[in-house]
Scaffold this motif. Sequence first.
Motif, PDB file in Angstrom:
ATOM      1  N   VAL A  73      15.209 -33.906   6.878  1.00  0.00           N
ATOM      2  CA  VAL A  73      16.065 -35.073   7.119  1.00  0.00           C
ATOM      3  C   VAL A  73      15.580 -36.231   6.251  1.00  0.00           C
ATOM      4  O   VAL A  73      14.389 -36.561   6.269  1.00  0.00           O
ATOM      5  CB  VAL A  73      16.061 -35.460   8.609  1.00  0.00           C
ATOM      6  CG1 VAL A  73      16.971 -36.664   8.845  1.00  0.00           C
ATOM      7  CG2 VAL A  73      16.501 -34.286   9.469  1.00  0.00           C
ATOM      8  N   SER A 117      21.504 -41.512   6.922  1.00  0.00           N
ATOM      9  CA  SER A 117      20.633 -40.347   6.918  1.00  0.00           C
ATOM     10  C   SER A 117      21.330 -39.201   6.204  1.00  0.00           C
ATOM     11  O   SER A 117      22.532 -39.249   5.951  1.00  0.00           O
ATOM     12  CB  SER A 117      20.286 -39.934   8.356  1.00  0.00           C
ATOM     13  OG  SER A 117      19.752 -41.022   9.088  1.00  0.00           O
ATOM     14  N   VAL A 119      20.781 -34.597   5.244  1.00  0.00           N
ATOM     15  CA  VAL A 119      20.083 -33.354   5.539  1.00  0.00           C
ATOM     16  C   VAL A 119      20.062 -32.487   4.285  1.00  0.00           C
ATOM     17  O   VAL A 119      21.107 -32.247   3.666  1.00  0.00           O
ATOM     18  CB  VAL A 119      20.773 -32.581   6.688  1.00  0.00           C
ATOM     19  CG1 VAL A 119      19.983 -31.317   7.023  1.00  0.00           C
ATOM     20  CG2 VAL A 119      20.918 -33.457   7.916  1.00  0.00           C
ATOM     21  N   THR A 129      25.665 -35.642   4.010  1.00  0.00           N
ATOM     22  CA  THR A 129      25.615 -36.917   4.710  1.00  0.00           C
ATOM     23  C   THR A 129      27.042 -37.291   5.095  1.00  0.00           C
ATOM     24  O   THR A 129      27.967 -36.489   4.956  1.00  0.00           O
ATOM     25  CB  THR A 129      24.961 -38.007   3.839  1.00  0.00           C
ATOM     26  OG1 THR A 129      24.806 -39.209   4.613  1.00  0.00           O
ATOM     27  CG2 THR A 129      25.792 -38.314   2.610  1.00  0.00           C
ATOM     28  N   GLY A 194      17.111 -38.944  12.563  1.00  0.00           N
ATOM     29  CA  GLY A 194      17.700 -39.768  11.515  1.00  0.00           C
ATOM     30  C   GLY A 194      16.961 -41.073  11.308  1.00  0.00           C
ATOM     31  O   GLY A 194      15.778 -41.204  11.645  1.00  0.00           O
ATOM     32  N   GLN A 201      12.901 -41.270  10.615  1.00  0.00           N
ATOM     33  CA  GLN A 201      12.388 -40.126  11.360  1.00  0.00           C
ATOM     34  C   GLN A 201      12.338 -40.385  12.862  1.00  0.00           C
ATOM     35  O   GLN A 201      11.410 -39.966  13.562  1.00  0.00           O
ATOM     36  CB  GLN A 201      11.009 -39.715  10.838  1.00  0.00           C
ATOM     37  CG  GLN A 201      11.007 -39.226   9.397  1.00  0.00           C
ATOM     38  CD  GLN A 201      11.839 -37.972   9.211  1.00  0.00           C
ATOM     39  OE1 GLN A 201      11.786 -37.073  10.031  1.00  0.00           O
ATOM     40  NE2 GLN A 201      12.615 -37.913   8.135  1.00  0.00           N
ATOM     41  N   ASN A 234      21.931 -43.505  11.958  1.00  0.00           N
ATOM     42  CA  ASN A 234      21.855 -42.080  12.267  1.00  0.00           C
ATOM     43  C   ASN A 234      22.922 -41.272  11.540  1.00  0.00           C
ATOM     44  O   ASN A 234      22.842 -40.045  11.481  1.00  0.00           O
ATOM     45  CB  ASN A 234      22.029 -41.835  13.769  1.00  0.00           C
ATOM     46  CG  ASN A 234      20.704 -41.761  14.506  1.00  0.00           C
ATOM     47  OD1 ASN A 234      20.448 -42.561  15.388  1.00  0.00           O
ATOM     48  ND2 ASN A 234      19.875 -40.796  14.147  1.00  0.00           N
ATOM     49  N   GLY A 237      22.659 -37.762   9.766  1.00  0.00           N
ATOM     50  CA  GLY A 237      21.420 -37.105  10.160  1.00  0.00           C
ATOM     51  C   GLY A 237      21.672 -35.775  10.842  1.00  0.00           C
ATOM     52  O   GLY A 237      22.814 -35.343  11.033  1.00  0.00           O
ATOM     53  N   ALA A 238      20.598 -35.130  11.233  1.00  0.00           N
ATOM     54  CA  ALA A 238      20.679 -33.775  11.781  1.00  0.00           C
ATOM     55  C   ALA A 238      20.770 -33.794  13.290  1.00  0.00           C
ATOM     56  O   ALA A 238      20.066 -34.547  13.967  1.00  0.00           O
ATOM     57  CB  ALA A 238      19.457 -32.969  11.348  1.00  0.00           C
ATOM     58  N   LEU A 246      19.765 -26.424  12.548  1.00  0.00           N
ATOM     59  CA  LEU A 246      20.864 -27.378  12.427  1.00  0.00           C
ATOM     60  C   LEU A 246      22.114 -26.852  13.129  1.00  0.00           C
ATOM     61  O   LEU A 246      22.592 -25.755  12.829  1.00  0.00           O
ATOM     62  CB  LEU A 246      21.160 -27.627  10.944  1.00  0.00           C
ATOM     63  CG  LEU A 246      22.226 -28.688  10.643  1.00  0.00           C
ATOM     64  CD1 LEU A 246      21.698 -30.071  10.992  1.00  0.00           C
ATOM     65  CD2 LEU A 246      22.632 -28.635   9.168  1.00  0.00           C
TER      66      LEU A 246
END
Length: 392
Positions: A73, A117, A119, A129, A194, A201, A234, A237-238, A246
């Motif tokens: 991420v 964020s 991935v 994203t 994210g 993180q 966020n 993000g994942a 994921l």
Amino acid sequence: MKDAAGLLAFVARFVVLGLAVAFVVGLFWPGSGDRLRARFGLAPAAQAPAATAPAGRGPASYADAVARAAPSVVNIYANKMVTEQAVRMYSDPVLQRLFGGLPTGPAYKRPQQVLGSGVIVSAEGYVLTNNHVIANADDIQVLLYDGRIAKATLVGADEETDLAVLKIEAGNLPVIRIADQHAVRAGDVVLAIGNPLGLNQTVTMGIVSAIGRQLSSGSPEDFIQTDAAINLGNSGGALVNAEGELVGINTLLIGKAANAEGIGFAIPVDNAKKVLDQLIATGHVVRGWMGADYAFVPVAADSGLPAAARGAQVTDVYPGGPAALAGIQPHDILLRIGTDDILDPADLRRHEAALQPGSKVQVSGLRNGAPFHSEVTIAQRPPMLGSSALDG
């Protein structure tokens, strides 16, 4: 009487003396009791079984899942120039409410940075994203987990799913593991990873609240609903499962402005993979379109049929569109497309979106209670007319 009292005192003294001796022996020779019982063939005292965790209980920590997923991420910083106009506000509160203010002086430009964020989904440097994170950006920088910074180029974007694919040039990239989307169920534990509000993180935890959510009545795309906290930054993000795999790309949050709390959405990983492949191959996403709008089939309360009957009812037909040219009319009930039964309006939209523009498909259903069949020549779905204004 005196003899009885003396006897009791004598017995009491020996009992106390025996307990004292037993205490001293047990203190200095703790295993002597077991050895004596074993010597005379006496069974040891039964011990209570150790408590065991109930079957199916989840882990006490998800640190292993985070350790597997977090390196994949990244933080995204999208920089662009925006034009603003200085405004002088009215001194009268009523005029402020009605007109806001008066423009003063020429418009000016200033830099703006959007946080988001992403991935890493490929060792070749492809990053998934959200489109709204990088839209109209002049420069995109990606901060990797190990502190490296890479300049990103835009491969392609898709407004309908709010996905974008970036490409970075870097080696030794940690690629996230992809989960089997069909295994995702409501109630599964998920973690959102994210860069919310620039706090890189950050990990939040929740569950899958629902799957297959439709956020637009005219879109074929569905979403995962979750109560894992998703905040500004966020986006992209994942969303990972308890194994660090994921399951979705975080995209938006229905915030407190809508009197909602704990309602966030993510793009299912299967949908994201399809968009990823098309954007890498052609730079854009092509979807099939029949040129009609649909709704659930209305069922009378006393009909004895389930409320969500099979099929989809046509509510509107676009003039000159494929459905109109094939003779499909409003109020038609569509039951079958190609070789597949139609479950509901969302199912029909997914089927038509998967068809190639220019291909022909047989559509059958009921019109005024009588069966009918039509051949529809699929067109390319036009761009979205508007975008969501939700947070995320």
